[in-house]
Design an enzyme around this catalytic site. Structure first.
Site, PDB file in Angstrom:
ATOM      1  N   ARG A   1       0.746  -1.117   0.183  1.00  0.00           N
ATOM      2  CA  ARG A   1       0.031   0.014   0.015  1.00  0.00           C
ATOM      3  C   ARG A   1       1.057   1.099  -0.126  1.00  0.00           C
ATOM      4  O   ARG A   1       1.030   1.798  -1.102  1.00  0.00           O
ATOM      5  CB  ARG A   1      -0.944  -0.070   1.330  1.00  0.00           C
ATOM      6  CG  ARG A   1      -2.066   0.965   1.221  1.00  0.00           C
ATOM      7  CD  ARG A   1      -1.697   2.389   1.416  1.00  0.00           C
ATOM      8  NE  ARG A   1      -1.264   2.554   2.752  1.00  0.00           N
ATOM      9  CZ  ARG A   1      -0.651   3.705   3.408  1.00  0.00           C
ATOM     10  NH1 ARG A   1      -0.376   4.774   2.539  1.00  0.00           N
ATOM     11  NH2 ARG A   1       0.064   3.610   4.645  1.00  0.00           N
ATOM     12  N   ASP A   2       1.463   1.679   1.127  1.00  0.00           N
ATOM     13  CA  ASP A   2       2.345   2.746   1.238  1.00  0.00           C
ATOM     14  C   ASP A   2       3.463   3.022   0.140  1.00  0.00           C
ATOM     15  O   ASP A   2       3.854   3.768  -0.421  1.00  0.00           O
ATOM     16  CB  ASP A   2       3.004   3.007   2.639  1.00  0.00           C
ATOM     17  CG  ASP A   2       3.262   4.494   2.912  1.00  0.00           C
ATOM     18  OD1 ASP A   2       3.694   5.239   1.938  1.00  0.00           O
ATOM     19  OD2 ASP A   2       3.521   4.527   4.214  1.00  0.00           O
TER      20      ASP A   2
ATOM     21  N   HIS B   1       5.371   4.297  12.563  1.00  0.00           N
ATOM     22  CA  HIS B   1       5.517   4.443  11.245  1.00  0.00           C
ATOM     23  C   HIS B   1       6.211   5.558  10.750  1.00  0.00           C
ATOM     24  O   HIS B   1       5.908   6.536  10.855  1.00  0.00           O
ATOM     25  CB  HIS B   1       3.949   4.598  10.624  1.00  0.00           C
ATOM     26  CG  HIS B   1       3.726   4.704   9.250  1.00  0.00           C
ATOM     27  ND1 HIS B   1       2.989   4.009   8.614  1.00  0.00           N
ATOM     28  CD2 HIS B   1       4.288   5.556   8.144  1.00  0.00           C
ATOM     29  CE1 HIS B   1       2.884   4.143   7.250  1.00  0.00           C
ATOM     30  NE2 HIS B   1       3.721   5.249   7.066  1.00  0.00           N
TER      31      HIS B   1
ATOM     32  N   HIS C   1       8.915   7.014   8.064  1.00  0.00           N
ATOM     33  CA  HIS C   1       9.520   7.279   6.753  1.00  0.00           C
ATOM     34  C   HIS C   1      11.049   7.756   7.045  1.00  0.00           C
ATOM     35  O   HIS C   1      11.225   8.011   7.914  1.00  0.00           O
ATOM     36  CB  HIS C   1       8.702   8.304   5.941  1.00  0.00           C
ATOM     37  CG  HIS C   1       7.556   7.576   5.445  1.00  0.00           C
ATOM     38  ND1 HIS C   1       7.341   7.304   4.255  1.00  0.00           N
ATOM     39  CD2 HIS C   1       6.140   7.535   5.951  1.00  0.00           C
ATOM     40  CE1 HIS C   1       5.976   6.705   4.064  1.00  0.00           C
ATOM     41  NE2 HIS C   1       5.386   6.819   5.474  1.00  0.00           N
TER      42      HIS C   1
ATOM     43  N   CYS D   1       4.121   9.259   0.137  1.00  0.00           N
ATOM     44  CA  CYS D   1       2.770   9.686   0.115  1.00  0.00           C
ATOM     45  C   CYS D   1       2.670  10.811  -1.221  1.00  0.00           C
ATOM     46  O   CYS D   1       3.506  11.586  -1.064  1.00  0.00           O
ATOM     47  CB  CYS D   1       2.197  10.249   1.145  1.00  0.00           C
ATOM     48  SG  CYS D   1       0.789  11.023   1.199  1.00  0.00           S
TER      49      CYS D   1
ATOM     50  N   ASN E   1       9.218   4.125   3.534  1.00  0.00           N
ATOM     51  CA  ASN E   1       9.312   3.933   4.721  1.00  0.00           C
ATOM     52  C   ASN E   1      10.426   3.087   5.253  1.00  0.00           C
ATOM     53  O   ASN E   1      11.273   2.771   4.296  1.00  0.00           O
ATOM     54  CB  ASN E   1       7.962   2.829   5.042  1.00  0.00           C
ATOM     55  CG  ASN E   1       6.615   3.540   4.810  1.00  0.00           C
ATOM     56  OD1 ASN E   1       6.151   3.311   3.942  1.00  0.00           O
ATOM     57  ND2 ASN E   1       6.020   3.761   6.055  1.00  0.00           N
TER      58      ASN E   1
HETATM   59  P1  HMG Z   1     -13.134  14.505  -2.228  1.00  0.00           P
HETATM   60  O1  HMG Z   1     -12.604  14.692  -3.701  1.00  0.00           O
HETATM   61  O2  HMG Z   1     -13.351  15.633  -1.283  1.00  0.00           O
HETATM   62  O3  HMG Z   1     -14.433  13.581  -2.192  1.00  0.00           O
HETATM   63  O4  HMG Z   1     -12.017  13.420  -1.888  1.00  0.00           O
HETATM   64  P2  HMG Z   1     -15.673  13.831  -2.249  1.00  0.00           P
HETATM   65  O5  HMG Z   1     -16.476  12.998  -1.464  1.00  0.00           O
HETATM   66  O6  HMG Z   1     -15.969  15.219  -2.760  1.00  0.00           O
HETATM   67  O7  HMG Z   1     -16.001  12.892  -3.551  1.00  0.00           O
HETATM   68  C1  HMG Z   1     -15.587  13.497  -5.207  1.00  0.00           C
HETATM   69  C2  HMG Z   1     -15.300  12.192  -5.836  1.00  0.00           C
HETATM   70  O8  HMG Z   1     -14.337  11.058  -5.317  1.00  0.00           O
HETATM   71  C3  HMG Z   1     -16.723  11.417  -6.201  1.00  0.00           C
HETATM   72  O9  HMG Z   1     -16.496  11.126  -7.504  1.00  0.00           O
HETATM   73  C4  HMG Z   1     -16.862  10.331  -5.271  1.00  0.00           C
HETATM   74  O10 HMG Z   1     -17.692   9.334  -5.742  1.00  0.00           O
HETATM   75  C5  HMG Z   1     -15.336   9.926  -5.303  1.00  0.00           C
HETATM   76  P3  HMG Z   1     -17.109  11.639  -8.889  1.00  0.00           P
HETATM   77  O11 HMG Z   1     -18.456  12.021  -8.410  1.00  0.00           O
HETATM   78  O12 HMG Z   1     -16.241  12.923  -8.844  1.00  0.00           O
HETATM   79  O13 HMG Z   1     -16.798  10.688 -10.132  1.00  0.00           O
HETATM   80  N1  HMG Z   1     -14.859   9.333  -3.984  1.00  0.00           N
HETATM   81  C6  HMG Z   1     -14.284   8.025  -3.974  1.00  0.00           C
HETATM   82  N2  HMG Z   1     -14.026   7.401  -4.760  1.00  0.00           N
HETATM   83  C7  HMG Z   1     -13.435   6.012  -4.503  1.00  0.00           C
HETATM   84  N3  HMG Z   1     -13.249   5.704  -3.290  1.00  0.00           N
HETATM   85  C8  HMG Z   1     -13.408   6.420  -2.308  1.00  0.00           C
HETATM   86  C9  HMG Z   1     -14.038   8.024  -2.577  1.00  0.00           C
HETATM   87  N4  HMG Z   1     -14.478   8.927  -1.784  1.00  0.00           N
HETATM   88  C10 HMG Z   1     -14.906   9.695  -2.815  1.00  0.00           C
HETATM   89  N5  HMG Z   1     -13.291   5.892  -0.785  1.00  0.00           N
HETATM   90  C11 HMG Z   1     -11.034  11.616  -0.443  1.00  0.00           C
HETATM   91  C12 HMG Z   1     -11.811  13.090  -0.355  1.00  0.00           C
HETATM   92  C13 HMG Z   1     -10.920  11.194   0.905  1.00  0.00           C
HETATM   93  C14 HMG Z   1     -11.776  10.489  -1.278  1.00  0.00           C
HETATM   94  C15 HMG Z   1      -9.656  12.067  -1.402  1.00  0.00           C
HETATM   95  O14 HMG Z   1      -8.939  13.176  -0.778  1.00  0.00           O
HETATM   96  C16 HMG Z   1      -8.739  10.770  -1.257  1.00  0.00           C
HETATM   97  O15 HMG Z   1      -8.882   9.613  -1.808  1.00  0.00           O
HETATM   98  N6  HMG Z   1      -7.581  10.941  -0.639  1.00  0.00           N
HETATM   99  C17 HMG Z   1      -6.889   9.844  -0.580  1.00  0.00           C
HETATM  100  C18 HMG Z   1      -5.293  10.212  -0.340  1.00  0.00           C
HETATM  101  C19 HMG Z   1      -4.409   8.975  -0.100  1.00  0.00           C
HETATM  102  O16 HMG Z   1      -4.789   7.919  -0.327  1.00  0.00           O
HETATM  103  N7  HMG Z   1      -3.151   9.387   0.553  1.00  0.00           N
HETATM  104  C20 HMG Z   1      -2.305   8.650   0.695  1.00  0.00           C
HETATM  105  C21 HMG Z   1      -2.617   7.607   1.858  1.00  0.00           C
HETATM  106  S1  HMG Z   1      -2.420   8.396   3.520  1.00  0.00           S
HETATM  107  C22 HMG Z   1      -0.569   8.069   3.640  1.00  0.00           C
HETATM  108  O17 HMG Z   1      -0.086   7.648   2.895  1.00  0.00           O
HETATM  109  C23 HMG Z   1       0.107   8.429   5.084  1.00  0.00           C
HETATM  110  C24 HMG Z   1       0.225   7.152   5.918  1.00  0.00           C
HETATM  111  O18 HMG Z   1       1.271   6.346   5.149  1.00  0.00           O
HETATM  112  C25 HMG Z   1       0.914   7.451   7.184  1.00  0.00           C
HETATM  113  C26 HMG Z   1       2.022   8.345   6.975  1.00  0.00           C
HETATM  114  O19 HMG Z   1       3.148   8.056   6.648  1.00  0.00           O
HETATM  115  O20 HMG Z   1       1.677   9.449   7.536  1.00  0.00           O
HETATM  116  C27 HMG Z   1      -1.128   6.244   6.139  1.00  0.00           C
HETATM  117 MG    MG Z   2       3.295   6.470   5.178  1.00  0.00          MG
END
Ligand code: HMG
Ligand code: MG
Length: 303
Positions: free
Chosen positions: A15-16, A207, A209, A240, A249
Site C-alpha cells: 500500500r504505502d 510508522h 519514513h 505519500c 518507509n
Molecule cells: P473529495 O474529492 O473531497 O471527495 O476527496 P468527495 O466526497 O467530494 O467525492 C469526489 C469524488 O470522489 C466522487 O466521484 C466520489 O465518488 C469519489 P465523482 O462523482 O467526482 O466521480 N470518491 C471516492 N471514490 C473511491 N473511493 C472513495 C471515494 N470517496 C470519494 N473512498 C477523498 C476526498 C478522501 C476521497 C480523497 O481526498 C482521497 O481519496 N484521498 C486519499 C489520499 C491518499 O490515499 N493518500 C495516501 C494515503 S495516506 C498516507 O500515505 C499516510 C500514511 O502512510 C501515514 C503516514 O505516513 O503519514 C497512512
Molecule cells: Mg506512510
C-alpha cells in the site's frame, strides 16, 4: 530501558510502498508481493486502499488485489478507508482491519484528504462504527506527528489532540507516523508520549519514513518506550503523493536485521524477506532501498 522481547511488524509495502509509483504495477505483481511477504512470516500486511482513483490511481485495483490473495489464517490483511464510501467499497473484500487516516497537521489533512481535522473525524466516526459492527478491527493512522511538509514542526499537543479524537470515536489502535521522515529520536518519543495519554502502549505503533535516514534510530527510540508494533515497507518502498519529497518507509529488512541482532523475535525469515524485496525491486527496475538487503545480496553474489 524497557525493550520488548517480541515485535509485530506490519508490512505496508503493497500500500504505502506502491501508492506513489508512477508506473502502473499490475495487480498480479501486488498479489505476488503479498504472497511473498506472508511466506516470509509477516503476520500483518497493509494491502491496498479504497481511496479515490483520481487521487491515487495506483490503488484503483484495490478489490482485484484483495480478491487475488490466497489468505493464510494467521495473517491480518488491512486496507485504508478514508470515508464511508471507501469502507462500503472495501466490505466485499473482507478486510480484517480497516485504517482511517488523519493528520496532526491541518494543512496536511486538507492536502491529503481534502478536509479539516475536525471534518475528518466526523467522516471517520460512521466508518469506525460500521466496521466494528461488522466485526472488522479499526486502526487509525496519524500523519505528520513530528513534522509537516506545509506547517513545519508539529507540537506534541497536536498529536495528543488527534489521538484523543481517534480514541473518542472508537479507533482501537493508532500509528504514530513521521510522514516525511524528519523526526529524530527525542521528538518521536514526545509524539509517542502524547499518544500514550489516550492509548496503551500495546495499541500504539511506529510508522517512520526514512527520508532523513532517521527511521531506524526512531524505531529504537520507540522500542525503548516499550512500543512493539511497527510499520515498515519491504525494500524501503513508499511515500505519500501528498507529501512531496518524502521517501519510503523504513525497510522491513533493516528493521528485522536490527531486531534479530538485539535478540528480539519477529517471526520473520530475513532471507525470504530479502527475496520478496528483490522481487519487487526487480519489477520496479531499481536497487532495493534496504541497506541490509543490498549487503546480503552482494554477499550472496560473491560467495
Ligand atoms: P473529495 O474529492 O473531497 O471527495 O476527496 P468527495 O466526497 O467530494 O467525492 C469526489 C469524488 O470522489 C466522487 O466521484 C466520489 O465518488 C469519489 P465523482 O462523482 O467526482 O466521480 N470518491 C471516492 N471514490 C473511491 N473511493 C472513495 C471515494 N470517496 C470519494 N473512498 C477523498 C476526498 C478522501 C476521497 C480523497 O481526498 C482521497 O481519496 N484521498 C486519499 C489520499 C491518499 O490515499 N493518500 C495516501 C494515503 S495516506 C498516507 O500515505 C499516510 C500514511 O502512510 C501515514 C503516514 O505516513 O503519514 C497512512
Ligand atoms: Mg506512510
Amino acid at each position: 530501558m524497557n525493550l520488548p522481547s517480541r515485535v509485530q511488524l506490519i508490512d505496508v509495502g503493497p500500500r504505502d510502498g506502491l501508492q506513489n509509483e508512477k508506473q502502473p504495477v499490475p495487480a498480479a505483481v501486488k498479489i505476488e508481493l503479498v504472497h511473498r511477504l506472508q511466506a516470509a512470516g509477516l503476520c500483518e500486511i497493509e494491502v491496498t486502499s479504497f481511496v479515490s482513483p483520481k487521487w491515487v490511481p495506483q490503488m484503483a485495483d484495490n478489490a482485484e488485489v484483495m480478491a487475488g490473495i490466497t489468505r493464510l489464517p494467521n495473517v491480518r490483511y488491512s486496507v485504508l478507508t478514508p470515508n464511508l464510501q471507501g469502507f462500503q467499497a472495501s466490505v466485499t473484500s473482507k478486510p480484517d482491519e480497516i485504517v482511517v487516516f488523519g493528520a496532526a497537521s491541518e494543512a496536511f489533512s486538507q492536502k491529503n484528504i481534502n478536509c479539516s481535522i475536525a471534518e475528518s473525524i466526523e467522516r471517520f466516526a460512521p466508518v469506525v462504527e460500521a466496521a466494528l459492527a461488522a466485526g472488522i478491527a479499526v486502526r487509525g493512522a496519524m500523519s505528520c506527528t513530528v513534522g509537516c511538509p506545509y506547517e513545519g514542526d508539529i507540537a506534541p499537543e497536536r498529536v495528543a489532540y488527534l489521538a484523543g479524537l481517534m480514541k473518542s470515536i472508537g479507533v482501537q489502535r493508532v500509528d504514530v507516523a513521521d510522514t516525511i521522515g524528519v523526526g529524530t529520536p527525542l521528538k518521536v518519543q514526545e509524539a509517542i508520549e502524547a499518544t500514550l495519554q489516550h492509548f496503551e502502549v500495546a495499541h500504539v505503533s511506529g510508522h517512520f519514513h526514512d527520508t532523513y535516514g532517521q527511521a531506524l534510530s526512531n524505531t529504537l527510540a520507540a522500542l525503548q518506550m516499550g512500543v512493539w508494533n511497527f510499520q515498515s515497507s519491504v525494500a524501503g518502498l513508499g511515500g505519500c503523493p501528498y507529501a512531496k519529497g518524502a521517501t519510503g518507509n523504513v525497510a522491513t529488512e533493516d528493521v528485522v536485521y536490527m531486531l534479530h541482532g538485539m535478540g528480539i523475535e519477529t517471526g520473520i525469515d530475513l532471507d525470504a524477506l530479502i527475496d520478496a524485496g528483490a522481487f519487487i525491486s526487480d519489477f520496479l527496475g531499481r536497487p532495493s532501498g534496504s541497506r541490509v538487503a543490498r549487503a546480503v545480496i552482494s554477499k550472496r553474489n560473491n560467495s
